[in-house]
Scaffold this motif. Structure first.
Motif, PDB file in Angstrom:
ATOM      1  N   THR A  11     102.885  63.834 -25.793  1.00 35.21           N
ATOM      2  CA  THR A  11     101.838  62.947 -25.282  1.00 35.21           C
ATOM      3  C   THR A  11     100.470  63.579 -25.496  1.00 35.21           C
ATOM      4  O   THR A  11     100.358  64.662 -26.078  1.00 35.21           O
ATOM      5  N   GLU A  12      99.467  62.908 -24.978  1.00 42.65           N
ATOM      6  CA  GLU A  12      98.109  63.445 -25.067  1.00 42.65           C
ATOM      7  C   GLU A  12      97.986  64.811 -24.395  1.00 42.65           C
ATOM      8  O   GLU A  12      97.110  65.593 -24.736  1.00 42.65           O
ATOM      9  N   LYS A  96     104.987  54.496 -28.180  1.00 41.16           N
ATOM     10  CA  LYS A  96     104.804  55.304 -26.979  1.00 41.16           C
ATOM     11  C   LYS A  96     103.952  56.527 -27.317  1.00 41.16           C
ATOM     12  O   LYS A  96     103.153  56.982 -26.510  1.00 41.16           O
ATOM     13  N   THR A  97     104.142  57.055 -28.527  1.00 39.56           N
ATOM     14  CA  THR A  97     103.407  58.251 -28.941  1.00 39.56           C
ATOM     15  C   THR A  97     102.234  57.878 -29.848  1.00 39.56           C
ATOM     16  O   THR A  97     101.747  58.701 -30.615  1.00 39.56           O
TER      17      THR A  97
END
Length: 602
Positions: A11-12, A96-97
């Motif tokens: 994720t971020e 999602k990514t």
RNA sequence: GGGGACGUAGUGUAGUUGGUUAACAUGCGACCCUGUCAAGGUCGAGAUCGCGAGUUCGAGUCUCGUCGUCCCCGCCA
């Protein structure tokens, strides 16, 4: 080291980190100077970007060659790179990514792949036989993986719940004894005792009763069961039951445990269950819905018009009434728009189900348009319309026959119409207990009474004297202490209070026309065990595959079984069943009578 | 055991009243391309139309059989 992170979980928060991932190439987009490819593992997909300027010079030729020639769909790669934030324009909200990507620093081809037989992402649209032959590829599809992830999580929750409720997990044999009654057995020949056979269990029924007699108090098992019967969309020859048995328990104990268990564990599927689950007796289910596993998410209940026609001059009805039959019907709201053709196909359907006919009537503009008007009096028609609370535009369908048959026919038509007319609200989950089943049913084929549930079910009787002297009709009226749990019109599971009294068990065998000798030979071990202090006990088994199928709103049980069989019970992946070598047969003392092609294996 | 649907490049489909070289998409191979995410572009290869018989001058197409897959009835305590 193969990985520091899983693809779908980056994720971020990971921006700036140097990471390693391993997985499959999902797809690639080669723009010449920049190459994108998606990496997939069990958790999801992440985009990797290859830019020449990011690669160390001495490795560049090597890596560029790999990217150009060895990054193909389904190759297995190990990637090291840096997680970076994507620029605003290049964010992919569908992923999602999608806010990040991995800038490739190094890559290792862990394995190559032939071009996949079908596109993994699109496998749901591929013919099922191809998917089954290449099941290992089909199962790479994230939607397929989700099913098995949920299935695993569900079992985990069940384990937790039942463990808390003091259930013990005990395994029972797969090689066991063939029992009469019930489904056809799968047989396994014995080598050390030529001519003798084991059977695979249709369920662990007798073993779990023995465990109760052993004092284990509460047992459960995720049990494989085998039944050699023809397949359906919701039936496989081997399937899994969530099997349970409790000592010192009555119906309410079973209902309570199951209700709490389902309420707790179905959160895995995002399904809320309102407790308590409603209950219907078998008789009520049959008379209102024409099914012992009714879908109660819509109306269209059966009405009994028999009384209206007690003095009818209509010959068809007269005949039915003289044979103690019933005149039953359902009302299809706004069904008067049905075409002649649609009505004909309903009549055809009813006939296939065993009806002699199906009468229909359209209520339009105050008129009842029906073949019945020729034969029935006006008062009878008026009473009929009143009974059904018919409103303008409604359609009434009537079947007159023996009560049970008429109910079943209407029940089936009711279910089919609901699907056709889309009366069932989507994403709705409906639960129901059905209880007070008949103990026996008459088998035309065997010309005797057979158990509706199984022969170890407690009859619902105060007095067990004189049982033998009852007439067949009286015996058929005996209820059993068994119960089914229904989900969306599908039998999710069933169970019963068991017989723990040796004498009652013997009497039930007698009623089933099982002779003492046969009972001794087939169930001697149970009878013996019952005579050593068997506690009162009861149990239930839920069809785990069906449960997952319903909760994930899938149409086929094959979708929730990793390696399922086809309608002819073969496995297209392994090519089972198959011939075996002459040596194997000889060891087993088996000779194949008919000519069989031994080319496949010899 | 019975009823119904389907079977055409690797995959998904089209193919008219029987008529020349079986079409399209995707995938595959080669090449071009620095921001795609169903990438795009150019070129190319890829099918004994499930199998077997029959009807016909001629069958992917019609008939029969057979095999396989799916749905349903029977069956599944």
């Amino acid at each position: 080291m193969y990985r520091t992170n899983y693809c779908g979980e980056i994720t971020e928060k990971n921006i700036g980190e140097n990471i390693i991932i391993s997985g499959w190439v999902n797809s690639r987009r080669d723009h010449g100077g920049v190459v994108f490819f998606d990496m997939r593992d069990i958790t999801g997909i992440v985009q990797v970007v290859f830019r020449i300027e990011e690669i160390e010079k001495d490795k560049l030729n090597f890596i560029e060659d790999l990217i150009k020639h060895n990054v193909k769909p389904e190759f297995v790669l190990k990637i090291s790179g840096k997680v970076v934030k994507r620029s605003e324009e290049s964010i992919n909200p569908k992923m999602k990514t999608g806010k990040i990507e991995i800038v490739l620093k190094n890559l290792e081809v862990l394995n190559t792949s032939k071009p996949p037989v079908f596109d993994i992402e699109n496998s749901q649209n591929v013919a099922e036989d191809t998917r089954l032959k290449y099941r290992f590829l089909d199962l790479r599809n994230p939607k397929m993986q989700e099913i098995f992830i949920k299935r695993s999580l569900f079992i985990e929750e069940v384990n937790k719940f039942l463990s808390n409720e003091r259930f013990l997990y005990v395994e029972t044999p797969i090689l066991t004894k063939s029992t009469p009654e019930g489904a056809r057995d799968y047989l396994v020949p014995s080598r050390v005792q030529n001519g003798m056979f084991y059977a695979l269990p249709q369920s662990p029924q007798l073993f779990k009763q023995l465990l109760m007699i052993s004092g284990f108090d509460r047992y459960y098992q995720i049990a494989k069961c085998f039944r050699d019967e023809d397949l359906r969309a919701d039936r496989q020859p081997e399937f899994t039951q969530l099997d349970m048995e409790l000592s010192f328990a009555i119906e309410e104990d079973i209902f309570d445990i199951i209700e709490r268990m389902l309420a707790k564990t179905f959160s895995i599927f995002g399904i809320n269950i309102n407790l308590p689950i409603k209950r219907l007796t078998y008789d009520e289910a049959m008379s209102r819905f024409g099914s012992d596993k009714p879908d109660t998410r819509f109306g269209m209940e059966i009405s009994d018009a028999t009384n209206i026609f007690l003095n009818t001059e209509f010959k068809v009805f007269r005949q039915i009434l003289e044979n103690k039959g019933k005149i039953l019907g359902i009302k299809v709201d706004k069904g008067s728009s049905f075409s002649r053709k649609e009505l004909d196909s309903l009549i055809e359907e009813a006939k296939i189900l065993g009806a002699k006919g199906l009468l229909y009537g359209k209520y339009i503009n105050g008129n009842f348009e029906s073949p019945l008007t020729k034969f029935a009096k006006k008062e009878e028609i008026d009473a009929l319309l009143k009974l059904f609370k018919a409103e303008d535009g409604d359609l009434i369908l009537i079947v007159s026959d023996k009560e049970e048959l008429a109910q079943k026919i209407l029940g089936t038509i009711r279910g089919n119409l609901a699907k056709k007319l889309k009366l069932i609200p989507p994403n709705s989950f409906d639960f129901l207990w059905v209880y007070d089943f008949p103990m026996f049913e008459y088998s035309e084929e065997e010309n005797r009474l057979v158990s509706k549930h199984h022969p170890f079910t407690m009859p619902s009787l105060e007095n067990f004297d004189n049982l033998e002297n009852l007439s067949i009709e009286e015996k058929l009226k005996i209820k059993s202490r068994s119960y089914d749990i229904i989900m969306n019109g599908v039998e999710l599971g069933g169970g019963s209070i068991r017989i723990h009294d040796l004498n009652i068990q013997k009497k039930v065998f007698k009623l089933l026309n099982i002779k003492d000798e046969e009972a001794e030979e087939k169930f001697g071990f149970l009878l013996e065990a019952l005579s050593y202090g068997a506690p009162p006990h009861a149990g239930i088994a839920l069809g785990l595959d069906r449960l997952i199928m319903l909760c994930m709103e899938l149409d086929s049980i094959r979708d929730v079984i990793a390696f399922p069989k086809t309608q002819k019970a073969s496995c297209l992946l392994t090519d089972a069943p198959n011939v075996v070598s002459k040596v194997q047969l000889r060891d087993l003392g088996i000779q194949i009578k008919e000519k069989i092609n031994f080319d496949k294996k010899d």
